[in-house]
Design a protein around this motif. Structure first.
Motif, PDB file in Angstrom:
ATOM      1  N   LEU A   1       8.043  -4.662  -6.391  1.00 44.30           N
ATOM      2  CA  LEU A   1       7.258  -3.804  -5.495  1.00 44.30           C
ATOM      3  C   LEU A   1       5.767  -3.898  -5.833  1.00 44.30           C
ATOM      4  O   LEU A   1       4.917  -4.055  -4.941  1.00 44.30           O
ATOM      5  N   ALA A   2       5.447  -3.810  -7.125  1.00 46.76           N
ATOM      6  CA  ALA A   2       4.044  -3.913  -7.544  1.00 46.76           C
ATOM      7  C   ALA A   2       3.465  -5.278  -7.190  1.00 46.76           C
ATOM      8  O   ALA A   2       2.321  -5.380  -6.711  1.00 46.76           O
ATOM      9  N   ALA A   3       4.264  -6.332  -7.389  1.00 50.47           N
ATOM     10  CA  ALA A   3       3.789  -7.679  -7.071  1.00 50.47           C
ATOM     11  C   ALA A   3       3.515  -7.844  -5.590  1.00 50.47           C
ATOM     12  O   ALA A   3       2.657  -8.650  -5.192  1.00 50.47           O
ATOM     13  N   GLY A   4       4.228  -7.095  -4.756  1.00 46.64           N
ATOM     14  CA  GLY A   4       4.034  -7.179  -3.315  1.00 46.64           C
ATOM     15  C   GLY A   4       2.979  -6.231  -2.773  1.00 46.64           C
ATOM     16  O   GLY A   4       2.782  -6.163  -1.553  1.00 46.64           O
ATOM     17  N   GLY A   5       2.334  -5.485  -3.660  1.00 44.73           N
ATOM     18  CA  GLY A   5       1.256  -4.603  -3.223  1.00 44.73           C
ATOM     19  C   GLY A   5       1.661  -3.173  -2.988  1.00 44.73           C
ATOM     20  O   GLY A   5       0.837  -2.351  -2.561  1.00 44.73           O
TER      21      GLY A   5
ATOM     22  N   GLY B   1       0.785  -1.229   0.000  1.00 41.02           N
ATOM     23  CA  GLY B   1       0.000   0.000   0.000  1.00 41.02           C
ATOM     24  C   GLY B   1       0.819   1.284   0.000  1.00 41.02           C
ATOM     25  O   GLY B   1       0.248   2.372  -0.138  1.00 41.02           O
ATOM     26  N   ALA B   2       2.125   1.187   0.133  1.00 40.82           N
ATOM     27  CA  ALA B   2       2.975   2.376   0.207  1.00 40.82           C
ATOM     28  C   ALA B   2       3.427   2.815  -1.180  1.00 40.82           C
ATOM     29  O   ALA B   2       3.612   1.994  -2.074  1.00 40.82           O
TER      30      ALA B   2
ATOM     31  N   ALA C   1       4.661  12.113  -0.375  1.00 42.10           N
ATOM     32  CA  ALA C   1       3.880  10.897  -0.085  1.00 42.10           C
ATOM     33  C   ALA C   1       4.693   9.626  -0.277  1.00 42.10           C
ATOM     34  O   ALA C   1       4.134   8.529  -0.294  1.00 42.10           O
ATOM     35  N   ILE C   2       6.013   9.746  -0.390  1.00 41.49           N
ATOM     36  CA  ILE C   2       6.864   8.600  -0.681  1.00 41.49           C
ATOM     37  C   ILE C   2       7.374   7.959   0.609  1.00 41.49           C
ATOM     38  O   ILE C   2       7.849   8.652   1.518  1.00 41.49           O
ATOM     39  N   ALA C   3       7.293   6.617   0.680  1.00 40.26           N
ATOM     40  CA  ALA C   3       7.740   5.899   1.879  1.00 40.26           C
ATOM     41  C   ALA C   3       9.218   5.523   1.804  1.00 40.26           C
ATOM     42  O   ALA C   3       9.897   5.431   2.830  1.00 40.26           O
TER      43      ALA C   3
END
Length: 469
Positions: free
Chosen positions: A28-32, A9-10, A66-68
């Motif tokens: 990253l996309a594959a992990g959500g 979600g980040a 908004a970046i984690a």
């Protein structure tokens, strides 16, 4: 692919869209997570967008609100000689900076492992010279022993492109200083330090910073076993830092300079013979002189490091020895490409610095030496004692004349690979070795050391009439 864990979600920024950057964005996309990508190269951005990845200018004001986390590709500087402007913006915004190696170690273990009989393990290899050969050799030995294994990192696949580990699998990673210096997580089970010599000094602000980048692999995560080359003072120091005492066999010391003694665990090679000692007693021995894929003392050091790593994984000496004899070596690393008319042609284009070239020169005699290119910081003084076997040097590169003037052997300024190979072939006699060991980077004439080595092989093939593929 290994989906990234812990960032679901980040929004995660990815800077640099080469092999590792694209793999990181996909994982990253594959992990959500929600990757937000940028590369100054418009073609790289177009390739990412064609995969459905979102690109946004990370240099824009407020880009990191908004970046984690920011994920940086290895070639992008984050500290020396100066931080990339995007990295600077992230640091000023308080955003953690990481790379794909950190994401890998953060995400490698999964709940599936609870059902495994044997936990997967990671062997990570770093150092100045020999890390590619050592990594490939460890992987080859594991394959020979029919152990499930994968090879990645600075060699082969990107770390996040690996398949999720199966029961008992060993992942072998080659890690450069660019990769170890920034990763926020570094937790290998076995860590290997081959050696240290000057390289990338501008990136690390000198030898101290360069060694510190390598040392992080051992200091950050605390590997169960550490295999340390102790022929330089930095390796000797690192082994001392990691060890709790002389008999601490969590540290395996490796040398090709001398016999190692004491109650601990040592692996060393002298006059072509590898010996393993543990608790003061010999535990294994291998004659390396007949191992065609590992010629010279520098490859014997690689053999010792790989042997020690595999012994720490429980493999028997006889299994390792058998695997040595089926190892073909790596392209562009002491690679014999032809033997015609009693002359051997060897491609060591990966010898991009003085230390690696000196080791290549030490492996052979009667050398027709093709060298030159983009000279690295520190000059060529380190070659002075290594050229005893050189009959003549054939110098290439845009600054070939200046390079040739620094050599203490007869040298002919050739400029191009085509001329150098033609001259070396014309003058070579039976028993000679025509050796490409540039002692320099390739970027004045080629886009990589691989292209330089391929050109050498093609020119040799054309001159001596052998097939080139």
């Amino acid at each position: 692919m290994i989906p990234v864990r812990g960032l679901e979600g980040a929004q995660v920024a990815v800077l640099g869209l080469g092999r590792s950057g694209l793999a990181a964005a996909r994982a990253l996309a594959a992990g959500g997570a929600q990757p937000l990508c940028w590369d100054d190269n418009a073609e790289a951005r177009a390739r990412a967008e064609a995969e459905g990845l979102v690109c946004a200018d990370l240099k824009a004001p407020g880009a990191f609100e908004a970046i984690a986390r920011l994920i940086v590709s290895p070639g992008i500087p984050h500290l020396y000689p100066a931080p990339n402007p995007v990295v600077q913006a992230a640091l000023e915004a308080g955003v953690p900076v990481d790379n794909d190696i950190g994401l890998f170690f953060q995400s490698f273990a999964t709940p599936d492992w609870d059902g495994y009989d044997v936990m997967p393990r990671v062997v990570a290899v770093t150092g100045s010279n020999g890390k590619s050969t050592t990594s490939a050799l460890i992987h080859h030995i594991l394959e020979h022993a029919q152990r499930p294994c994968q090879l990645a990192g600075n060699i082969g696949r990107g770390v996040l492109d690996l398949d999720p580990a199966v029961d008992g699998e060993v992942v072998v990673l080659e890690l450069s200083s660019y990769q170890t210096e920034l990763a926020r997580a570094l937790t290998p089970d076995v860590a290997v330090f081959t050696n240290l010599s000057p390289d990338h000094l501008d990136r690390h602000h000198g030898m101290g910073g360069y060694f510190a980048a390598k040392r992080r692999l051992f200091a950050e995560g605390g590997p169960d076993r550490a295999v340390i080359g102790v022929d330089e003072v930095e390796g000797l120091y690192l082994a001392g830092q990691l060890s709790e005492g002389r008999a601490d066999d969590r540290v395996i010391r490796v040398s090709v300079d001398r016999k190692l003694t004491g109650p601990g665990w040592q692996v060393f090679a002298r006059k072509g013979f590898l010996s393993e000692y543990r608790k003061g007693k010999q535990a294994g021995a291998i004659d390396l002189r007949g191992v065609a894929g590992l010629p010279g003392a520098h490859n014997h050091q690689n053999a010792c490091a790989a042997y020690a790593a595999c012994r720490s994984l429980g493999l028997a000496p006889r299994v390792i020895e058998a695997a040595f004899h089926t190892f073909g070596g790596l392209p562009h690393r002491s690679q014999t490409i032809a033997e015609v008319g009693g002359v051997r042609y060897v491609n060591d284009s990966k010898a991009t610095n003085v230390d690696s070239a000196a080791k290549a020169l030490a492996a052979f005699g009667n050398i027709r030496w093709i060298c030159g290119g983009l000279e690295k910081e520190g000059g060529l003084e380190g070659l002075a004692g290594a050229t005893g076997g050189v009959r003549k040097a054939y110098v290439i590169g845009r600054e070939a004349a200046a390079f040739a003037m620094q050599l203490n052997v007869e040298a002919e300024v050739c400029g191009t690979m085509e001329v150098a190979v033609a001259r070396a072939v014309a003058e070579a006699e039976p028993g000679d070795v025509v050796l490409l060991a540039p002692a320099a980077a390739s970027f004045d004439q080629y886009d990589s050391f691989e292209r330089r080595g391929e050109d050498f092989a093609a020119r040799v093939a054309a001159e001596v009439g052998v097939a080139h593929g």
